[in-house]
Design a protein around this motif. Structure first.
Motif, mmCIF file in Angstrom:
data_model
loop_
_atom_site.group_PDB
_atom_site.id
_atom_site.type_symbol
_atom_site.label_atom_id
_atom_site.label_comp_id
_atom_site.label_asym_id
_atom_site.label_seq_id
_atom_site.Cartn_x
_atom_site.Cartn_y
_atom_site.Cartn_z
ATOM 1 N N ASP A 11 0.805 -1.216 0.000
ATOM 2 C CA ASP A 11 0.000 0.000 0.000
ATOM 3 C C ASP A 11 0.840 1.269 0.000
ATOM 4 O OD1 ASP A 11 -2.638 -1.240 0.139
ATOM 5 O OD2 ASP A 11 -1.995 -1.943 2.107
ATOM 6 N N HIS A 12 1.976 1.241 0.712
ATOM 7 C CA HIS A 12 2.811 2.440 0.795
ATOM 8 C C HIS A 12 4.281 2.029 0.861
ATOM 9 C CE1 HIS A 12 -0.839 4.714 1.711
ATOM 10 N NE2 HIS A 12 -1.099 3.835 2.663
ATOM 11 N N THR A 13 5.150 2.822 0.262
ATOM 12 C CA THR A 13 6.603 2.674 0.412
ATOM 13 C C THR A 13 7.191 4.064 0.629
ATOM 14 O OG1 THR A 13 7.003 2.855 -1.976
ATOM 15 C CG2 THR A 13 6.718 0.635 -1.076
ATOM 16 N N TRP A 14 8.238 4.152 1.442
ATOM 17 C CA TRP A 14 8.893 5.430 1.672
ATOM 18 C C TRP A 14 10.253 5.190 2.318
ATOM 19 C CZ3 TRP A 14 5.186 3.404 4.776
ATOM 20 C CH2 TRP A 14 5.405 3.385 6.165
ATOM 21 N N GLY A 74 8.005 -0.333 3.836
ATOM 22 C CA GLY A 74 6.884 -0.749 2.997
ATOM 23 C C GLY A 74 5.792 -1.279 3.901
ATOM 24 N N SER A 75 4.521 -1.004 3.583
ATOM 25 C CA SER A 75 3.449 -1.394 4.497
ATOM 26 C C SER A 75 2.261 -2.001 3.775
ATOM 27 C CB SER A 75 2.976 -0.191 5.320
ATOM 28 O OG SER A 75 2.324 0.755 4.499
ATOM 29 N N ILE A 76 1.603 -2.917 4.475
ATOM 30 C CA ILE A 76 0.317 -3.478 4.079
ATOM 31 C C ILE A 76 -0.695 -2.984 5.107
ATOM 32 C CG2 ILE A 76 -1.037 -5.588 3.774
ATOM 33 C CD1 ILE A 76 1.558 -7.032 3.062
ATOM 34 N N LEU A 96 4.287 -3.547 8.852
ATOM 35 C CA LEU A 96 5.313 -2.606 8.413
ATOM 36 C C LEU A 96 6.635 -3.351 8.248
ATOM 37 C CD1 LEU A 96 5.970 0.376 7.842
ATOM 38 C CD2 LEU A 96 6.502 0.647 10.265
ATOM 39 N N PHE A 97 7.144 -3.393 7.017
ATOM 40 C CA PHE A 97 8.419 -4.036 6.704
ATOM 41 C C PHE A 97 9.496 -2.954 6.619
ATOM 42 C CE2 PHE A 97 5.022 -6.561 4.882
ATOM 43 C CZ PHE A 97 5.348 -7.861 5.230
#
Length: 731
Positions: A151-154, A368-370, A425-426
């Motif tokens: 869903d998101h990466t940063w 990176g997150s789900i 959260l990875f």
């Protein structure tokens, strides 16, 4: 696929309002009135025909509305689309039981070749923090994160001051004669290790061998009348961290420390800051060149320390004079030798010179997150160190490979129907070799909210050092979860036997498997600093441990040889343990953490304190209040357990309320009475400082008790335990 953007919706509303305004105008009202009056002037047969047509149209519209289904596009667009029907929003997600989840995960996990490729890729060459090689790996991981349907990466950057060797003035160890002449120099090669955060200083004195440098080793030397004060010490690796060895030596009055490898000839890398994070900004996050505070971490040593190779160590040990140490103090493959501090050639001394330099370095953490469906604001964090002083196959390669494999598998599971309740959260951490700086600086940046946001932390640092024994270092809250998981995963050496069954064969499985969190890891910082329950695990050898960890020989081939050329298979087993644990933590309605685990642990600690009761009586003190606080804690956990058992666990608000209570259990063990700057590890059971159980036990163990300090320590420990007593109504 049909979509409706905000522009088209607002435009439609404006047109409707315009029509209403037109109908309000005087000219507009006249027209429909005149037309309607003409209908009643029509012949009767025309009136009947018009009525029949209107009735047919109404019937058609009512039938359509009664039988229509939402359009495929509306359902496909999901909850973020304004055209989604209310029926869709009220649908329950597809439910999957544990057996289905486990099968789905194992179906996607079978990718040993990818794990092997990643380990090789991330351990080709050294990639320490601040290097171009490490930055390239960070870019690679970010790109892989983006290739997964997350869903998101940063990324987040921190600027930390790190210590590096001074190439212009290398560190040295010398033998100095009675006339101050240099008799022998032990040179360091350019790639030989150093000890980050050593004091920059020169020390010249006698030399004492102190075994592993534990507290009990220094006690033994004192009993043998071997003088450590005002001398250098030489210590072998193992048992405790480099930082603890230097800390113990400094407290014993030593002027400097030499650290040599116990198992191999190659020197070993290791920092000597007794703590984690940037020691130049204790308690503060190093975001965007934060203005550094005018003080440093109390865990920085005030004496120099240097790593040396085995050959240099043997030369120095053979030069020692004095009494000979016990046989169990002898390093493997080393001849017997004296303990010092005098050298055999009278008047000769050992000189240690450390000239390390500091440099500001940008550290990059990759995220990176789900997103979870029901508790998106609660995160299960899983992270792995990326940097390494050497090639880092065991240090960072395996952990990074497992991290990427977990993300790949989890995202495929989500596409296959898995809907985690909580977000995952990875993270790929930077600065791990300098004391988990990347992880700790992130914790410092979000400290005020972590106990409400981060449910648990799983560390993948150094997970593979063998294939015989499984060790879980964790908060006590994880023990029941780990026991259940390792019953479902085959031992890597025997496919028909679980990890749990293998542990039971070798004695008490509980003591065989579980150990406290290691002080120099990110997991320790999460729990002792931020109050987030943490878990880290690894496979190790029972004998013949991996001797190349933290050396320039930590390569894929050497690590693969240690596990009989089955490195991908063993790493896959570790990924299975991590993945199943991750699914339970993110999927179960009630967090699978045993919040009653501290009941027994506190009792064990209080039994240990009870042996010192006789020392308290002359001081007019007693532990009765402490015993009472422990009893209140037990009753509080019982109330919470009963409340969960008798509550409606289909009520999402109730579930989230209970989960927040469970998330805060570890946080309540952080002392509220000491500063996070002076005592960053505020956890009273595993932390460091005057507020901890260890400090209290150490005070009671002294021959001469400092009464004032004892009063203070008992109050700090007891009051924190009193505040740990939570009930289900406390918010």
């Amino acid at each position: 696929m049909t979509s409706h953007n905000s522009f088209s919706i607002y435009r439609s509303v404006d047109e409707d309002e315009a029509a209403l305004h037109i109908e309000d105008a005087p000219e507009a009202r006249k027209t429909p009135t005149s037309r309607s009056s003409r209908i009643w002037d029509l012949p009767t047969w025309q009136k009947i025909a018009i009525a029949a047509i209107v009735a047919a149209c109404v019937a058609f519209i009512l039938g359509y509305l009664a039988t229509r289904r939402p359009c495929a596009a509306c359902v496909t667009n999901g909850p973020d689309n304004e055209m989604v029907s209310e029926d869709y929003l009220q649908q329950e997600p597809k439910t999957m039981d544990w057996a289905d989840l486990k099968d789905l995960f194992n179906q996607f996990l079978k990718n040993g070749q990818q794990i092997e490729s990643t380990i090789r890729k991330f351990s080709r060459i050294p990639h320490p923090s601040g290097s171009l090689e490490n930055q390239n790996l960070a870019d690679d991981i970010l790109q892989q994160f983006r290739n997964f349907p997350v869903d998101h990466t940063w990324v987040e950057s921190h600027y930390a001051t790190l210590q590096f060797p001074n190439r212009a003035r290398p560190n040295t160890v010398k033998i100095i004669g009675a006339d101050n002449e240099t008799l022998e120099v032990f040179p360091f090669q350019e790639q030989d290790p150093y000890c980050p955060y050593s004091a920059v200083a020169t020390a010249k004195a006698g030399l004492v061998y102190v075994n592993y440098g534990r507290k009990e080793d220094f006690v033994a030397l004192r009993s043998w009348k071997v003088k450590v004060t005002d001398n250098l010490v030489i210590v072998r690796t193992g048992i405790i961290t480099f930082a603890e060895k230097v800390y113990n030596a400094e407290r014993a009055g030593a002027l400097g420390v030499l650290i040599f490898p116990d198992m191999d000839r190659s020197a070993v890398y290791g920092h000597v800051h007794l703590g984690t994070g940037d020691p130049n900004t204790p308690g503060f996050p190093s975001f965007n060149h934060t203005q550094f505070p005018p003080f440093k971490s109390s865990g920085l040593p005030k004496i120099p320390a240097q790593a040396i190779d085995k050959r240099t160590a043997l030369s120095l040990l053979s030069a020692l004079d004095g009494i000979e140490g016990p046989s169990d103090w002898r390093s493997p493959n080393s001849p017997s030798h004296a303990l010092g501090p005098d050298l055999k050639t009278r008047g000769n001394l050992v000189q240690l010179e450390v000239n390390n330099v500091e440099r500001s370095v940008e550290l990059v953490n990759v995220f990176g997150s789900i997103t979870g469906r029901f508790e998106p604001e609660h995160y299960i964090v899983v992270g792995a160190q990326r940097d390494s002083w050497g090639p880092g196959a065991a240090k960072s390669g395996v952990g990074t490979a497992i991290l990427l494999e977990l993300m790949r598998s989890m995202t495929l599971m989500v596409e296959g129907g898995f809907q985690p309740r909580r977000s995952i959260l990875f993270v790929s951490w930077d600065g791990g070799d300098f004391g988990s700086i990347g992880a700790t600086e992130w914790l410092e940046g979000y400290l005020s909210m972590l106990h409400l946001k981060a449910a648990t932390y799983m560390s993948l640092d150094t997970p593979l050092l063998g294939d015989e024994k499984f060790v879980a270092r964790s908060s006590p809250l994880f023990r029941t979860l780990i026991e259940n998981i390792i019953k479902q995963v085959d031992n890597p050496r025997q496919s028909m036997q679980s990890i749990y069954e293998n542990a039971k064969q070798n004695g008490d499985w509980n003591s065989e498997v579980f150990a406290p969190l290691a002080v120099d890891t990110g997991g320790f910082a999460f729990t002792a600093f931020a109050g987030v329950p943490a878990l880290e695990f690894s496979f190790v050898k029972r004998s013949n441990p991996y001797k190349y960890l933290d050396t320039k020989y930590d390569t894929y081939d050497n690590l693969n040889s240690l596990v009989d050329n089955r490195l991908p298979a063993v790493a896959l087993t570790l990924a299975q343990v991590a993945g199943l644990s991750l699914m339970k933590l993110s999927h179960d309605r009630i967090l699978p953490l045993d919040y009653t685990a501290y009941n027994t642990l506190l009792l064990e600690h209080l039994i240990g304190l009870k042996t010192y009761q006789s020392k308290l009586e002359p001081q007019g003190l007693t532990f009765s209040w402490l015993y009472s606080a422990r009893g209140d804690y037990v009753r509080a956990t019982d109330r919470l357990k009963k409340a969960i058992k008798h509550s409606d666990l289909q009520n999402e608000k109730m579930i989230q309320f209970f989960n927040v209570r469970i998330m805060r259990v570890e946080f309540y063990f952080l002392s509220q009475y000491v500063s996070a700057i002076n005592y960053p590890y505020r956890h009273i059971l595993i932390g460091r400082g005057e507020h901890t159980l260890d400090a209290l036990m150490e005070q009671l163990g002294r021959d001469q008790i400092d009464t004032s300090e004892l009063h203070k320590q008992i109050a700090l420990f007891t009051w924190t335990l009193v505040l740990c007593t939570f009930d289900t109504n406390r918010k």
